[in-house]
Write an enzyme that holds these catalytic residues in place. Structure first.
Site, PDB file in Angstrom:
ATOM      1  N   LYS A  86     -13.286   4.469  -8.556  1.00 21.91           N
ATOM      2  CA  LYS A  86     -12.634   4.790  -7.287  1.00 21.91           C
ATOM      3  C   LYS A  86     -12.551   6.312  -7.170  1.00 21.91           C
ATOM      4  O   LYS A  86     -12.121   6.990  -8.100  1.00 21.91           O
ATOM      5  CB  LYS A  86     -11.222   4.196  -7.337  1.00 21.91           C
TER       6      LYS A  86
HETATM    7  O1  G3P Z   1      -4.879   0.288  -3.031  1.00 22.19           O
HETATM    8  C1  G3P Z   1      -4.112   1.179  -2.299  1.00 22.19           C
HETATM    9  C2  G3P Z   1      -2.729   0.672  -2.184  1.00 22.19           C
HETATM   10  O2  G3P Z   1      -2.222   0.496  -3.463  1.00 22.19           O
HETATM   11  C3  G3P Z   1      -1.785   1.485  -1.413  1.00 22.19           C
HETATM   12  O3  G3P Z   1      -0.746   0.640  -1.075  1.00 22.19           O
HETATM   13  O4  G3P Z   1       1.506   0.038  -0.338  1.00 22.19           O
HETATM   14  O5  G3P Z   1       1.136   2.081  -1.771  1.00 22.19           O
HETATM   15  O6  G3P Z   1       0.429   2.057   0.621  1.00 22.19           O
HETATM   16  P1  G3P Z   1       0.655   1.255  -0.616  1.00 22.19           P
END
Ligand code: G3P
Length: 222
Positions: A86
């Site tokens: 990634k």
């Molecule tokens: O894979 C990306 C994700 O983990 C972000 O999620 O909820 O931290 O915005 P969030």
């Protein structure tokens, strides 16, 4: 739509694998740092995740310059055959993406917040693009609009980069991502389990079983 779990928590991952519900995993530095705690090793955790899941496992570089990203990504790729490196959607991240792809290493370009970023990631031959829908909603944009825009752009030019809807926060994000034609949705375990639940399923099951109990015990045989 493929379903990935967005976590580095092995017990959550094992439960979802045992239920046969997931096609892969995404991690990020925040999730790995949380799973590793005070003593764990992120590389060891990734190794265990790769062994537990028969599918792509995204593991993120933390460098900001392309050369170091490539060095880190190659190390990550050696952990297991199912690692997807990634890289962030920066100039250096796109340079690194091209270099990984030239060596046959799959790449998930992450932290995508605009259709122009997604177009450039596809041109850099990203395997996956990760638009963060929840974080766009957080700032009063419509995260799902971005998924729809990327779908149109990728279809217009037959890019094979897969749209991986990320930062999914609730079941409606999953429904809308699937309707918008995202190839993958990655979500926390909590959201995955919410996808199964429906109060009418629970009450329907309870009433079927209550009716069944009305039969004499010796005839309640299937
Ligand atoms: O894979 C990306 C994700 O983990 C972000 O999620 O909820 O931290 O915005 P969030």
């Amino acid at each position: 739509m493929k379903i990935f779990l967005d976590t580095a928590d092995l017990s959550e991952i094992r439960r979802a694998v045992d239920a046969g519900l997931i096609d892969g995993i995404t991690t990020n530095p925040s999730l790995l740092s949380k799973a590793a705690g005070a003593e764990g090793s992120p590389a060891e955790i990734l190794k265990e995740i790769c062994a537990a899941v028969d599918g792509p496992i995204s593991a993120e570089v933390v460098a900001l310059d392309a050369d170091t990203m490539v060095r880190e990504g190659k190390k990550l790729a050696k952990i297991a055959d199912n690692i997807v490196v990634k890289a962030p959607l920066t100039e250096d991240g796109l340079v690194a993406c091209r270099r990984f792809r030239a060596e046959g290493i799959p790449v998930n370009v992450t932290l995508c917040f605009s259709p122009t970023q997604a177009l450039l990631a596809a041109k850099a031959d990203a395997t996956y693009i990760s638009p963060f829908v929840g974080r766009l909603d957080d700032i009063s944009h419509d995260g799902m609009d971005l998924i729809r825009q990327i779908r149109v752009i990728y279809d217009n030019y037959a890019f094979d980069t897969q749209i991986l809807a990320a930062s999914i926060r609730h079941p409606s994000h999953v429904v809308e991502s699937a309707m918008a034609g995202a190839d993958v949705g990655t979500m926390p375990a909590k959201v995955l389990w919410q996808l199964i639940k429906h109060p009418l399923t629970d009450s329907g099951l309870a009433s079927f079983l209550a009716d069944w109990e009305k039969l004499p015990e010796d005839r309640r045989v299937i």
